[in-house]
Design an enzyme around this catalytic site. Structure first.
Site: not given
Ligand code: NAD
Ligand code: UDP
Length: 311
Positions: A140, A143, A147, A186, A189, A209, A270
């Site tokens: 992980r 990422y 970040k 989410v 599932f 979570r 994880d």
């Molecule tokens: P997502 O994958 O749907 O969106 C990411 C977007 O970035 C996509 O449209 C992808 O095509 C674009 N992208 C990826 N690499 C790129 C690059 N090199 N150049 C240009 N575009 C690029 O994910 P999301 O859930 O919408 O997440 C958006 C942001 O929020 C991300 O930075 C993610 O790390 C952050 N974030 C999301 C969550 C969540 O739960 N959804 C949680 C924590 C952080």
């Molecule tokens: N997870 C799971 N089944 C799935 C996908 C994910 O049990 O089909 C678990 C995963 O191992 C983690 C949690 O759900 O403990 C959240 O996973 P997700 O990938 O959504 O986000 P993150 O781990 O980045 O919070």
């Protein structure tokens, strides 16, 4: 205002584009379509205040803008682990290019950071002051460390160059426009329940979570970006905490059908538990979530039901 949104065609980015357009802004949506889809922003393409640019944030970009929201980065573990070196480059070089542009044109820069900066936390719930427990060499790390380095760059550009910054730490967010094959829990599932497949719990399902509905999150983004002084980092998430087993049971109850629960190995590193301490967001932004998991799952399930019918 003229606002640039990197990653604007993704799940969160497309909701942000919509919201900011509705408020009368001009939007430039920049995306390389790795995990973003044109479908997410198709309905915005005819709007004269909306512009779409296909571009990769690892390459420099220039626009005349007032604000930048930097969201470009794959967010689901299978996607960010697909090409981990590219994931780190996207976070780090994307931040450098965002901040370089912000410095040049005097724009305010917003970073979509993550609860992953806390790693597998030893402090629960996690306040912004917690420095985290990240394995720098695990699967992980591309990422998490990408970040973390992006946050460092944001604060150094602020201290060294006076760039105005806003940093949000997002906790798991869900809602319509997640990819059905995204791999996040989410969407997995719900799609499994809708298609009658087994619900895949990784590990024993006791890991927790906290799930925030997308509209609540976007409201938090706008409040932080437009706050006169708060640079962050600020946690935005829903403090309701659920085990993955509870989530599976809730989805099964709502969708019905005959899916069974199956247990698969837990992926490396994880996190065992995760819940935001949102005191800072409450105090400084007057923000707190308004949509419970129970309520937010309904429109999300409807979205996937329609999507699967169209496919
Ligand atoms: P997502 O994958 O749907 O969106 C990411 C977007 O970035 C996509 O449209 C992808 O095509 C674009 N992208 C990826 N690499 C790129 C690059 N090199 N150049 C240009 N575009 C690029 O994910 P999301 O859930 O919408 O997440 C958006 C942001 O929020 C991300 O930075 C993610 O790390 C952050 N974030 C999301 C969550 C969540 O739960 N959804 C949680 C924590 C952080
Ligand atoms: N997870 C799971 N089944 C799935 C996908 C994910 O049990 O089909 C678990 C995963 O191992 C983690 C949690 O759900 O403990 C959240 O996973 P997700 O990938 O959504 O986000 P993150 O781990 O980045 O919070």
């Amino acid at each position: 205002m003229r606002i640039l949104i990197t990653g604007g065609a993704g799940f969160l980015g497309s909701h942000l584009c919509e919201r900011l357009l509705r408020e009368g802004n001009e939007i430039i949506c920049l995306d390389n379509f790795f995990t973003g889809r044109k479908r997410n922003i198709l309905h915005l393409l005819d709007d004269p205040h909306f512009e779409l640019v296909r571009h990769d944030v690892t390459e420099p970009f220039r626009f005349e803008i007032d604000q930048i929201y930097n969201l470009a980065c794959p967010a689901s573990p299978p996607h960010y682990q697909h090409n981990p070196i590219k994931t780190t480059k996207t976070s780090v070089m994307g931040a450098i290019h965002t901040l370089g542009l912000a410095k040049r044109v005097g724009a305010r820069a917003f970073q979509a950071s993550t609860s992953e900066v806390y790693g597998d936390p030893e402090v629960h719930p996690q306040p912004e002051s917690y420095k985290g427990s990240v394995n720098p060499i695990g699967i992980r790390a591309c990422y998490d460390e990408g970040k973390r380095c992006a946050e460092t760059l944001f604060f150094d550009y602020h201290r060294q160059n006076g760039v105005e910054i806003r940093v949000v730490r997002i906790f798991n967010t869900y809602g319509p426009r997640m990819l059905p094959d995204d791999g996040r829990v989410v969407s997995n599932f719900i799609v499994q329940a809708l298609t009658g497949k087994d619900i895949t719990i990784y590990g024993d399902g006791t890991q927790t979570r906290s799930f925030c509905y997308v509209d609540d999150l976007i409201e938090g983004f706008i409040r932080l970006m437009n706050h006169p002084t708060q640079s962050g980092p600020v946690n935005i998430g829903n403090p309701g905490e659920f085990t993955m087993l509870q989530l599976a049971e809730l989805v099964l109850k709502k969708v019905g059908g005959k899916s069974k629960i199956t247990y698969l190995p837990l992926p490396g590193d994880d996190p065992k538990q995760r819940r935001p301490d949102i005191t800072l967001a409450q105090q400084d932004l007057g923000w707190q979530p308004t949509v419970s998991l129970e309520d937010g799952l309904d429109p999300t399930i409807d979205y996937f039901r329609k999507l699967l019918k169209e496919a």
